[in-house]
Scaffold this motif. Structure first.
Motif: not given
Length: 375
Positions: A204-212
């Motif tokens: 949940n601390t990742l940037q959105e593209p990395d989280a995806r």
């Protein structure tokens, strides 16, 4: 963080004269501190509105030739909206403070950003001029939950504002690769649910593209595990299972989301299990990892049906605060997307690990033992 001009003698003298006249605004509003624990009661406190404080501050400071200015900016390094409160004197001297408000992505929800900005403006201005606008909240147990004015609609982003801040792009990429390596190294027999629950705060601390990317890798790992299990069953001479179908994605569920009314007559029966719901309630909240939890049904997991909840297999644990917050938000898919959480894979793993399956497997064995004893 406070800043000031090189010399502050004139503004300090003027501010001292103003503070002799300043009075605390009347506390006409009531706020609430929601407890995350069912056994604890919510607590209330009184506070003054921003408008009433501005009326007092502006009239008093203007007589001393001090202007109040509040501006906002986006800090690119952290991705947060910041509020700057400035006291400017006619001599050219000034004093200012900087206050973080909310994540920049909350600009997409104006009511959420507006609520956070109103709180920040009031606290920053009152602190800078030296007045108090709310009851003392220094009791040790008052920090248990977020502050929510009950006379305002709860903003859907309370939980999001309490989460750890999103990492910078470079740090996010490094953590993404670390999580991907961990996931790739996991053997097929590993309890993927345990890994997901342990890694969720980091993800949940990742940037959105990395989280995806991490979510996609986790989805692929689930499918590989199901495929390996089917192949193992076939090798042992059992009845080969059908190839594991990919878990439904939000894109695949979009046609179902657009349906309104009764479910299709040929729809499989929706599963109900009190034992599974109890099992889900025993898990930590997907958002804050707190317990106890409610078993929340993911409404978008199946087509809508009149008066019928989705199957109990599509449930995930949410604490009472975040459960209520989700229902107040209204748009469930948007709420989960804002938190960068994919709940469907978690619900799938919880159903696979549920004790309801253990009970179902034990029933035939007990029947066989009973018949042998009778014989």
């Amino acid at each position: 963080m406070h800043q000031a001009s090189e010399q502050i003698g004139a503004i300090a003298a003027a501010l001292a004269r103003a503070q002799a006249e300043l009075t605390n605004p009347e506390k006409t509003l009531t706020g609430m501190i929601r407890s995350p624990f069912l056994r604890d009661d919510d607590r209330t406190f009184r506070y003054a509105s921003l408008a009433s404080g501005l009326d007092i501050v502006r009239k008093t400071l203007s007589r001393q030739e001090i202007a109040t200015i509040q501006t906002t900016r986006v800090e690119e390094s952290t991705g947060h909206v910041h509020l700057t409160t400035l006291l400017a004197h006619s001599s050219g001297e000034w004093i200012s403070s900087d206050w973080p408000v909310c994540a920049a992505r909350d600009v997409e929800a104006p009511h959420r950003m507006g609520a956070a900005l109103t709180y920040a403006r009031r606290y920053a201005l009152f602190a800078l001029v030296g007045i108090a606008g709310e009851d003392d909240l220094d009791a040790p147990d008052t920090v248990a939950g977020p502050l929510v004015p009950p006379n305002l609609k709860a903003s859907p982003g309370k939980g999001a504002l309490n989460r750890a801040p999103v990492l910078r792009p470079g740090e996010s990429a490094a953590l993404r690769e670390q999580l991907l390596r961990q996931l790739e190294a996991l053997p097929a027999s590993t309890d993927l649910l345990s890994w997901a629950m342990a890694s969720l705060p980091l993800k949940n601390t990742l940037q959105e593209p990395d989280a995806r990317r991490v979510e996609a890798a986790y989805q692929a790992k689930l499918e590989d595990a199901a495929r390996a299990q089917a192949e193992q069953t076939a090798d042992l001479g059992g009845t080969p299972s059908l190839p594991a179908a990919p878990l439904p994605t939000e894109a695949a569920l979009q046609p179902a989301l657009s349906e309104v009314g009764l479910a299709h007559p040929k729809e499989p029966p929706r599963k109900r299990s009190k034992a599974h719901l109890l099992f889900v309630r025993e898990q930590p909240c997907l958002v804050c990892r707190q317990t106890p939890c409610d078993a929340h049904h993911l409404k978008f997991a199946q087509a809508r049906a009149l008066g019928r909840k989705v199957s109990d297999e599509f449930t995930v644990p949410l604490c009472r605060i975040h459960h209520h917050e989700l229902h107040r938000h209204g748009n469930e898919r948007a709420w989960w997307a804002n938190l960068q959480i994919a709940p469907l894979p978690v619900a799938h793993d919880l159903w696979a690990a549920s004790p309801v399956h253990v009970a179902a497997e034990a029933a035939p064995l007990a029947a066989n033992l009973g018949s042998e004893a009778a014989g």
